[in-house]
Design a protein around this motif. Sequence first.
Motif, PDB file in Angstrom:
ATOM      1  N   GLY A  43       0.879  -1.349  -0.017  1.00 15.82           N
ATOM      2  CA  GLY A  43       0.001   0.092  -0.189  1.00 15.82           C
ATOM      3  C   GLY A  43       0.924   1.172   0.001  1.00 15.82           C
ATOM      4  O   GLY A  43       1.969   1.119   0.640  1.00 15.82           O
ATOM      5  N   ILE A  44       0.312   2.293  -0.589  1.00 14.47           N
ATOM      6  CA  ILE A  44       0.981   3.574  -0.604  1.00 14.47           C
ATOM      7  C   ILE A  44       0.389   4.396   0.107  1.00 14.47           C
ATOM      8  O   ILE A  44      -1.065   4.723  -0.012  1.00 14.47           O
ATOM      9  CB  ILE A  44       1.121   4.008  -2.232  1.00 14.47           C
ATOM     10  N   SER A  45       0.786   4.895   1.157  1.00 14.05           N
ATOM     11  CA  SER A  45       0.094   6.128   1.912  1.00 14.05           C
ATOM     12  C   SER A  45       0.201   7.210   1.283  1.00 14.05           C
ATOM     13  O   SER A  45       1.058   7.884   0.625  1.00 14.05           O
ATOM     14  CB  SER A  45       0.913   5.969   3.302  1.00 14.05           C
ATOM     15  N   LEU A  46      -0.961   8.063   1.583  1.00 16.84           N
ATOM     16  CA  LEU A  46      -0.971   9.338   1.043  1.00 16.84           C
ATOM     17  C   LEU A  46       0.173  10.294   1.631  1.00 16.84           C
ATOM     18  O   LEU A  46       0.583  11.094   0.887  1.00 16.84           O
ATOM     19  CB  LEU A  46      -2.250   9.891   1.370  1.00 16.84           C
ATOM     20  N   LYS A  47       0.504   9.923   2.575  1.00 16.51           N
ATOM     21  CA  LYS A  47       1.630  10.582   3.608  1.00 16.51           C
ATOM     22  C   LYS A  47       2.836  10.444   2.902  1.00 16.51           C
ATOM     23  O   LYS A  47       3.948  11.399   2.956  1.00 16.51           O
ATOM     24  CB  LYS A  47       1.776  10.053   5.148  1.00 16.51           C
ATOM     25  N   ASP A  48       3.050   9.194   2.214  1.00 17.83           N
ATOM     26  CA  ASP A  48       4.232   9.123   1.576  1.00 17.83           C
ATOM     27  C   ASP A  48       4.352   9.713   0.360  1.00 17.83           C
ATOM     28  O   ASP A  48       5.720  10.246   0.047  1.00 17.83           O
ATOM     29  CB  ASP A  48       4.509   7.317   1.333  1.00 17.83           C
ATOM     30  N   ILE A  49       3.303  10.368  -0.424  1.00 19.62           N
ATOM     31  CA  ILE A  49       3.497  10.759  -1.713  1.00 19.62           C
ATOM     32  C   ILE A  49       3.177  12.260  -1.648  1.00 19.62           C
ATOM     33  O   ILE A  49       3.320  13.082  -2.496  1.00 19.62           O
ATOM     34  CB  ILE A  49       2.440  10.422  -2.759  1.00 19.62           C
ATOM     35  N   SER A  50       2.967  12.722  -0.277  1.00 19.02           N
ATOM     36  CA  SER A  50       2.657  14.382  -0.099  1.00 19.02           C
ATOM     37  C   SER A  50       3.470  14.715   1.133  1.00 19.02           C
ATOM     38  O   SER A  50       3.650  13.878   1.798  1.00 19.02           O
ATOM     39  CB  SER A  50       1.270  14.602  -0.255  1.00 19.02           C
TER      40      SER A  50
END
Length: 84
Positions: A43-50
Motif C-alpha cells: 500500500g502507498i500511504s498518502l503521507k508517503d506521496i505528499s
Amino acid sequence: MALSLTAKTIDKYFGFLSQLDNRSKKNLIIKLTESIEEKEKKGISLKDISGAWDDSRESDEIIEEIRKSRVEKQDNIDFNEIPT
C-alpha cells in the motif's frame, strides 16, 4: 479482467496438455499455482506521496526569492531583430 473458460474448453485444453511430458506438466502446474497465489499488495500511504514544504527560511524570504527569480516578459517583441 480475467478470462473465463467453459468446462468444454477446459476439457479441450486438458486433452492437449495431458500429452505433455511430466517435467513440462510440473512446470505448468507451478506457473499456474503462482498465478493464483495472492501476492501481498504494498500500500502507498498518502503521507508517503505528499508532504509539507521543508525549508528553514521564513515564508517572506521564500516569497521574495520567487519574486526576484521571475523573468519580466517583453510586450514588444520584434521577430525581425533576431540575430542569425
